[in-house]
Motif scaffolding. Structure first.
Motif, mmCIF file in Angstrom:
data_model
loop_
_atom_site.group_PDB
_atom_site.id
_atom_site.type_symbol
_atom_site.label_atom_id
_atom_site.label_comp_id
_atom_site.label_asym_id
_atom_site.label_seq_id
_atom_site.Cartn_x
_atom_site.Cartn_y
_atom_site.Cartn_z
ATOM 1 N N VAL A 201 0.847 -0.995 -0.081
ATOM 2 C CA VAL A 201 -0.432 0.233 -0.582
ATOM 3 C C VAL A 201 0.786 1.145 -0.388
ATOM 4 C CG1 VAL A 201 -1.417 1.270 1.226
ATOM 5 C CG2 VAL A 201 -2.305 -1.488 1.691
ATOM 6 N N GLU A 202 1.955 0.920 0.569
ATOM 7 C CA GLU A 202 2.464 2.360 0.567
ATOM 8 C C GLU A 202 2.904 2.737 -0.345
ATOM 9 O OE1 GLU A 202 6.917 4.224 3.040
ATOM 10 O OE2 GLU A 202 6.005 2.170 3.687
ATOM 11 N N THR A 203 3.621 1.317 -1.422
ATOM 12 C CA THR A 203 5.011 1.687 -2.319
ATOM 13 C C THR A 203 3.755 2.186 -3.147
ATOM 14 O OG1 THR A 203 6.079 0.164 -1.970
ATOM 15 C CG2 THR A 203 6.079 -0.012 -4.099
ATOM 16 N N LEU A 204 1.914 1.094 -3.987
ATOM 17 C CA LEU A 204 1.720 2.275 -4.121
ATOM 18 C C LEU A 204 0.587 3.598 -4.092
ATOM 19 C CD1 LEU A 204 -0.758 1.654 -6.989
ATOM 20 C CD2 LEU A 204 -1.758 0.770 -5.312
ATOM 21 N N SER A 205 1.250 4.096 -3.270
ATOM 22 C CA SER A 205 0.713 5.385 -2.816
ATOM 23 C C SER A 205 1.882 6.218 -3.507
ATOM 24 C CB SER A 205 0.495 5.776 -1.790
ATOM 25 O OG SER A 205 0.068 7.131 -0.937
ATOM 26 N N GLU A 206 3.097 6.066 -3.494
ATOM 27 C CA GLU A 206 4.335 6.427 -3.617
ATOM 28 C C GLU A 206 4.673 6.712 -5.096
ATOM 29 O OE1 GLU A 206 7.864 4.798 -1.553
ATOM 30 O OE2 GLU A 206 7.373 6.158 0.594
ATOM 31 N N LEU A 207 3.739 5.573 -5.815
ATOM 32 C CA LEU A 207 3.901 5.339 -7.326
ATOM 33 C C LEU A 207 2.832 6.496 -7.996
ATOM 34 C CD1 LEU A 207 4.273 2.194 -7.274
ATOM 35 C CD2 LEU A 207 7.028 3.744 -8.391
ATOM 36 N N GLN A 208 1.909 5.995 -7.589
ATOM 37 C CA GLN A 208 0.932 7.021 -7.660
ATOM 38 C C GLN A 208 0.627 8.328 -7.610
ATOM 39 O OE1 GLN A 208 -2.859 5.614 -5.393
ATOM 40 N NE2 GLN A 208 -3.313 4.272 -7.349
ATOM 41 N N ALA A 209 1.670 8.964 -6.398
ATOM 42 C CA ALA A 209 2.459 10.687 -6.294
ATOM 43 C C ALA A 209 3.150 11.035 -7.463
ATOM 44 C CB ALA A 209 2.757 10.854 -5.108
ATOM 45 N N ASN B 200 6.924 3.609 -15.103
ATOM 46 C CA ASN B 200 6.025 4.116 -13.696
ATOM 47 C C ASN B 200 4.978 3.492 -14.249
ATOM 48 O OD1 ASN B 200 7.166 5.383 -11.200
ATOM 49 N ND2 ASN B 200 4.648 5.895 -11.189
ATOM 50 N N LEU B 201 4.194 3.874 -15.279
ATOM 51 C CA LEU B 201 2.735 3.233 -15.378
ATOM 52 C C LEU B 201 2.856 1.281 -14.779
ATOM 53 C CD1 LEU B 201 1.547 4.883 -17.919
ATOM 54 C CD2 LEU B 201 0.121 4.971 -16.023
ATOM 55 N N THR B 202 4.188 1.278 -15.688
ATOM 56 C CA THR B 202 4.580 -0.761 -15.559
ATOM 57 C C THR B 202 4.415 -1.008 -14.368
ATOM 58 O OG1 THR B 202 5.485 -0.266 -17.727
ATOM 59 C CG2 THR B 202 6.388 -2.544 -15.855
ATOM 60 N N ARG B 203 5.279 -0.065 -13.035
ATOM 61 C CA ARG B 203 5.985 -0.007 -11.788
ATOM 62 C C ARG B 203 4.242 0.298 -10.805
ATOM 63 N NH1 ARG B 203 10.798 3.640 -10.697
ATOM 64 N NH2 ARG B 203 12.609 2.281 -11.712
ATOM 65 N N ILE B 204 3.393 0.884 -11.178
ATOM 66 C CA ILE B 204 1.890 0.873 -10.512
ATOM 67 C C ILE B 204 0.843 -0.148 -10.698
ATOM 68 C CG2 ILE B 204 -0.049 1.895 -10.691
ATOM 69 C CD1 ILE B 204 1.486 4.620 -11.236
ATOM 70 N N ASP B 205 1.628 -1.005 -12.399
ATOM 71 C CA ASP B 205 0.254 -2.147 -12.025
ATOM 72 C C ASP B 205 0.934 -3.147 -12.072
ATOM 73 O OD1 ASP B 205 -0.790 -0.791 -14.139
ATOM 74 O OD2 ASP B 205 -0.138 -1.218 -16.238
#
Length: 814
Positions: free
Chosen positions: A386-394, A413-418
């Motif tokens: 959850v913490e990583t997803l929040s940082e990647l979205q920001a 970065n989109l690939t990392r979010i997916d």
């Protein structure tokens, strides 16, 4: 002296001679430029003067610098597991390039500009420049940016008195800023103010502008300028001017720099930018806590009503049935049920969070993620995801502000979010299943505990039921309040991980203009421009200038060069025997003894390509130089179309060669003495209607043969071979033929005329002479023509000494 064309091609070349020729070429080239040394010196002086004025009156530019330390995040628990599992980029390490992108982002620049209120730029008038005012402003312009405004152009304000001023347009370039569409401005042509005289504090308003000028400390007669600039344009300007770079490749320290004419303005902008940068980072950190507080508040709003209702029922039941405490057996059962209910409430809250998180992932939302640890979920892997997803979205929001969707950084970065979302969905689905199983087991235990309540009295059973509901709601309410307090404490304790090392400071000395460099550039340009002009002029010059170039173009030897005759005397050999021109003719006479050796009688022909190249001047003086050595010389004027010899000797041209050829007059009767010993002349005579036919008669050949028997040296002054045809027939009567070129007069293409005479016309014994060689161009070196030499003016010498400029004498010594 002789052309290289006459040399033996099989003969090995002497390296020393080759080196000497190169030296001569360089010296000739240097002389060609040095003749314009006055203009070059003036151009260099003007270049230095322009550079000095530029240094004096240009606005100094200063460099403002600061530094930021970028701290790396510690990797979250379980991140090594996902990195090894093929999920790239789920680590916590800060990317220096991303931080540079944040600092140079338009959004950050816009926030900084808006905070500083830089939308009005003020200037004062100085000689050749308008420096900007920043602090201690004499006037203050307030603008209503909620309406359309005319921006971009420059206003001129002259203070008339303490209450009024004159406002005019100094520079055009206005455009209309619309706050409803701030990023697109429309150009406006011929903008005009409604009038020119206004009062301080009066609103200056039109269809597309509205602003007010307020008096602060200006005095009557002051002239000021100001410009209105919209925030988007300022943000773009400062974003482009800001430079951000790491101090070195291994460093996590970023250096921020800005070049500006106003040091205080640059310092304030960079300091404000760093402040907004840290505030933005703090806001990103507080987002999770704020989302948690909102989630808890939503849960509290529902549970508080239930808690209030159950509390009222409990109080009413105790009052009505006069029962306040449970029996020992009832207390045991109640405590057991209370523990199970508390555990079930916590489990239901966790299940609700998982379901909310699953819905969030399925709907592809961004932002407002609630941290699992705040809700009480202790799964370290889930917390890390959850913490990583929040940082990647920001991070995606930041990148999207500055780059397009096709930029590699955005796509990566989109690939990392997916990848993170897929991992999180699998973890959430697994957690939901486990939580539902735990909740089902707890419900079974609660039902088993409730069976023991049936053995208690009815009043006590009802009390336990009411008290159970109150306790459950109370525990949930207290638990949520505790978590809300923890979230608020976390938010209050958040600090930016990055920090400012050095606040913005400006250098004491300006970085521009670079005075020494500008002076050097001015001097170099002042040198290069005239040199370039001279080079281009020489390159485009179609006249013969360089003897070396002439020699290379000819198929015959260049036998000699005749210097410029600076006097008006047409016969310097006889009238000024010590002149340098006379010496060049003596040198030519000496060379002719090698061209036609062992001959007591000599016939020499002179021609040229066009009129004006000096063939008559050369003919007269060659005849004179032979007369001086005791030879009996006659000069034949064979240019029947344009005779000149008579004027040079001040003789009447009433009879001559044309008379002899067209009548029975004997040639001896037409010969006239020149007034000089051993020197006679046969003029061309009156201009006939058919000069070509006259010279082609047999009688002409008989006359020439008789003249050759009567004189030692016969000089033919012929018409230009490039203009008339009869000259080609005259070559058969001469022993040596000379083709005269004139420096800076003869066309370079005329050399082909001479080459055709030799190659196609079959003319032999043909040589070239370059006449009117300019001493100041230095072309005399190495070609048998120099400046002359002597011991002193009051002693003896070979020929007259020529006084040269200092730079020429210095080069000759070298």
């Amino acid at each position: 002296m002789y052309s290289n064309n006459s040399a033996n091609p099989n003969q090995p070349q002497n390296p020393f001679l080759s080196q000497k020729e190169d030296e001569i070429d360089l010296k000739v080239l240097l002389f060609n430029y040095l003749q314009y040394w006055q203009w070059i010196a003036i151009a260099m002086f003007l270049g230095v003067l322009v550079a000095f004025l530029f240094n004096r009156y240009s606005t100094p530019i200063y460099k403002v610098e600061s530094s930021v330390l970028v701290e790396d995040d510690e990797p979250s628990l379980g991140m090594d597991l996902f990195e090894s599992g093929g999920f790239p980029g789920i680590g916590g390490k800060s990317n220096i390039e991303n931080e540079i992108g944040i600092l140079k982002s338009y959004t950050l620049a816009e926030e900084s500009v808006a905070e500083l209120n830089l939308n009005v730029e003020y200037f004062r008038e100085e000689f050749l420049r308008k420096p900007r005012l920043y602090n201690n402003l004499p006037i203050l312009v307030t603008v209503d940016w909620s309406t359309r405004q005319v921006v971009g152009g420059l206003y001129r304000l002259e203070v008339l008195d303490d209450s009024s001023f004159e406002l005019t347009i100094e520079e055009d370039g206005f455009s209309v800023f619309n706050p409803k569409d701030p990023y697109y401005k429309s150009q406006i042509e011929d903008f005009q103010l409604p009038r020119s005289i206004f009062s301080f504090g009066e609103e200056i308003k039109g269809d597309q502008f509205a602003f007010t000028v307020n008096q602060i400390s200006s005095l009557p007669g002051d002239v000021l300028f100001f410009r209105l600039v919209d925030t988007p344009s300022l943000a773009l300007k400062y974003r482009d001017e800001l430079a951000v770079a790491p101090t070195n490749k291994q460093s996590a320290i970023l250096s921020l720099s800005l070049e500006t004419a106003n040091r205080r303005l640059g310092e304030d902008y960079i300091n404000k930018l760093m402040e907004m940068y840290l505030n933005r980072e703090l806001k990103e950190k507080n987002r999770a806590s704020e989302s948690t507080v909102r989630f808890i508040d939503e849960q509290l709003s529902g549970i508080s009503d239930s808690l209030r209702f159950s509390e009222n029922r409990l109080q009413e039941y105790r009052t009505q049935n006069k029962i306040f405490n449970l029996s020992e057996e009832g207390s045991v059962v109640f405590e057991r049920l209370n523990e199970l209910e508390k555990e079930r409430s916590t489990t239901e809250l966790s299940l609700k969070y998982y379901q909310t998180l699953r819905d969030y992932l399925n709907s592809n939302q961004t932002g407002d993620l609630v941290a699992p640890s705040i809700i009480g979920v202790t799964d370290p892997l889930l917390n890390s995801l959850v913490e990583t997803l929040s940082e990647l979205q920001a991070e995606q929001v930041r990148l999207s502000t500055n780059f397009t969707d096709q930029t590699p950084a955005v796509r990566e970065n989109l690939t990392r979010i997916d990848n993170t979302k897929r991992a999180l969905q699998e973890n959430v689905n697994s957690a939901i299943g486990n939580t539902q199983n735990t909740l089902s087991d707890l419900n079974n235990q609660i039902r088993a505990a409730e069976a023991n309540i049936n053995s208690l009295p009815e009043t006590e059973r009802n009390l336990i039921g009411i008290q159970r509901k109150f306790t459950i709601n109370e525990n949930i309410y207290i638990y949520l309040l505790q978590k809300k307090a923890e979230a608020e404490i976390t938010k209050a304790a958040n600090m930016p991980k990055n920090s400012i090392l050095d606040s913005a400071k400006s250098g004491q000395l300006p970085i521009a203009p670079k005075k020494s460099l500008n002076l050097l550039i001015g001097m170099i340009l002042g040198f290069i421009v005239p040199i370039g002009f001279i080079t281009v002029k020489d390159f485009l010059n179609t006249k013969i200038e360089d003897p070396k170039e002439l020699e290379n173009q000819l198929k015959v030897p260049l036998i000699g060069m005749i210097g410029r005759n600076n006097s008006e005397d047409a016969i310097p050999v006889l009238n000024n025997p010590r002149s340098t021109v006379t010496e060049s003719f003596r040198s030519l006479r000496a060379d002719m003894s090698y061209l036609s050796p062992n001959r007591n009688n000599l016939a020499i022909l002179f021609t040229s390509s066009i009129s004006g190249e000096g063939k008559t001047f050369v003919s007269i003086n060659v005849a004179s130089v032979y007369a001086l050595m005791g030879k009996k010389v006659i000069l034949l004027g064979l240019d029947l179309r344009k005779p000149k010899i008579a004027d040079d000797f001040n003789l009447p041209n009433e009879k001559g060669m044309s008379t002899c050829l067209s009548s029975d007059l004997h040639w001896r009767e037409a010969v006239k003495p020149t007034g000089y010993k051993n020197f006679d002349v046969l003029l061309s005579g009156p201009i006939p209607p058919n000069p070509a036919e006259l010279l082609l008669q047999e009688k002409f050949g008989k006359i020439i043969n008789e003249i050759k028997e009567a004189y030692d040296v016969v000089i033919f002054d012929c018409p230009p071979v490039g203009l008339v045809s009869e000259t080609k027939e005259l070559f058969s009567f001469s022993d040596i033929n000379f083709f005269v070129f004139r420096q800076a007069y003869s066309m370079k293409g005329n050399t082909q005329i001479l080459n055709n005479l030799v190659e196609k016309g079959g003319v032999s014994k043909m040589y070239a002479i370059l006449n009117d060689v300019h001493v100041d161009k230095g072309y005399g070196y190495g070609y048998g023509y120099g400046y002359g030499y002597g011991y002193s003016n009051n002693s003896y010498g070979y020929h007259e000494e020529v006084q040269l400029p200092w730079w020429k004498r210095a080069l000759r010594r070298k």
